[in-house]
Motif scaffolding. Sequence first.
Motif, PDB file in Angstrom:
ATOM      1  N   SER A  83       0.817  -1.218   0.000  1.00 28.12           N
ATOM      2  CA  SER A  83       0.000   0.000   0.000  1.00 28.12           C
ATOM      3  C   SER A  83       0.850   1.267   0.000  1.00 28.12           C
ATOM      4  O   SER A  83       0.312   2.375  -0.004  1.00 28.12           O
ATOM      5  N   ALA A  84       2.158   1.105  -0.002  1.00 24.04           N
ATOM      6  CA  ALA A  84       3.075   2.250  -0.079  1.00 24.04           C
ATOM      7  C   ALA A  84       3.445   2.524  -1.524  1.00 24.04           C
ATOM      8  O   ALA A  84       3.355   1.643  -2.391  1.00 24.04           O
ATOM      9  N   ALA A 119      -7.032   6.877  -2.207  1.00 26.61           N
ATOM     10  CA  ALA A 119      -7.238   6.182  -0.935  1.00 26.61           C
ATOM     11  C   ALA A 119      -6.444   4.887  -0.834  1.00 26.61           C
ATOM     12  O   ALA A 119      -6.210   4.391   0.275  1.00 26.61           O
ATOM     13  N   SER A 120      -6.013   4.335  -1.972  1.00 21.75           N
ATOM     14  CA  SER A 120      -5.254   3.085  -1.935  1.00 21.75           C
ATOM     15  C   SER A 120      -3.800   3.302  -1.523  1.00 21.75           C
ATOM     16  O   SER A 120      -3.108   2.350  -1.167  1.00 21.75           O
ATOM     17  N   LYS A 171      -1.263   4.475   1.118  1.00 23.72           N
ATOM     18  CA  LYS A 171      -1.250   4.697   2.562  1.00 23.72           C
ATOM     19  C   LYS A 171      -0.005   5.437   3.045  1.00 23.72           C
ATOM     20  O   LYS A 171      -0.035   6.081   4.093  1.00 23.72           O
ATOM     21  N   SER A 172       1.087   5.321   2.310  1.00 26.39           N
ATOM     22  CA  SER A 172       2.332   5.989   2.703  1.00 26.39           C
ATOM     23  C   SER A 172       3.216   6.159   1.483  1.00 26.39           C
ATOM     24  O   SER A 172       2.984   5.548   0.432  1.00 26.39           O
ATOM     25  N   LYS A 207      -0.394  11.863   4.640  1.00 27.84           N
ATOM     26  CA  LYS A 207       0.039  10.472   4.735  1.00 27.84           C
ATOM     27  C   LYS A 207       1.516  10.435   5.097  1.00 27.84           C
ATOM     28  O   LYS A 207       2.268  11.331   4.709  1.00 27.84           O
ATOM     29  N   GLY A 246       4.639   0.440   9.127  1.00 26.54           N
ATOM     30  CA  GLY A 246       4.752   1.827   9.542  1.00 26.54           C
ATOM     31  C   GLY A 246       5.983   2.100  10.404  1.00 26.54           C
ATOM     32  O   GLY A 246       6.953   1.335  10.403  1.00 26.54           O
TER      33      GLY A 246
END
Length: 331
Positions: free
Chosen positions: A25-26, A59-60, A62-63, A114, A214
Amino acid sequence: MGEETLGNGRSDGEDRPIRTEELGSARIIVLDRPRALNALSQAMVDALAETLGNWRRDASVKSVILKGAGDRAFSAGADVRAMWAHARAGEYDAIEDYFAAEYALDLAIAIYPKPILSIVNGICFGGGMALAVHSRYCVAGEGASFSMPETLIGFFPDAGATYFLSRLPGAIGRYLGMTGARLSGADAVHLGLATHYVPGKDHERAAQAFAEGGESALAELTVPLPPFSLAPHREAIDAGFSADTVEGVFERLRAQDTEWARQTLDVLEQRSPASLQWTLESLRAGRGRTLEECLAAELELVRVSTAHLDFAEGVRAALVDKDRQPNWQRR
């Protein structure tokens, strides 16, 4: 210093100054001008801003992870030679447009909703250092070298440096801004300019850990910090650079009469007098300003500094003719 330490603006890969990758998701952005030490060309600044803007709304995603291509540099900073060419041609609108775009990018990174991680193990100077420092997290390795060396070329520490340097302990920010002294990766973490000390061999693992877990997963890869290299000179730095004028800094260093003070004076004497003045005044004011206010003030100073003879002369001596003999304006 020269092309090894300042953005030299050589053209390579300008059709794709950055490349992007997915990691779960990054999303990864690679600054992709390795022959130019990943200097921030106008095309790169624009591509970074557009990409981060798109991902902000996705939205997909995340970072975000920022990296430099090659093994020599995260980024050597602004495309100084391009700005020099504009100044020689009297194209000051183009200079202002570039710095306005760069500073807007710095602010966008600083307030990005983000998490952004910069991974540094190589040269990280000027505007490149700003990208890393403004990121929410910054991994620094043993090969990292951080610096704001602008006084060498008749300029001043910008891209939000008047904000983050002015908030360092004691007079360290003034020392770093006026001399352009280099910080190791460990030093940057000691000062809070970087957030995690991770050996270079583990940087790919760091990216993976951050993408999956994270900051908490990233923290598990950190190793104990080596001693802070400036610790033995903290009292001397604070005593010398806490003066409110450039002349006062010189006087206080002369009064110390130590080898470190003499070496520091030698460095300062090679810097543009105008740059030293701009730097000290900007750092004094920056402590009471927000980041946005600092960036606005820096843009105002860009108009003054790039029209000053020391800017063209400094870039000439450091990057064009490379004679290392700038003829600074003394008044």
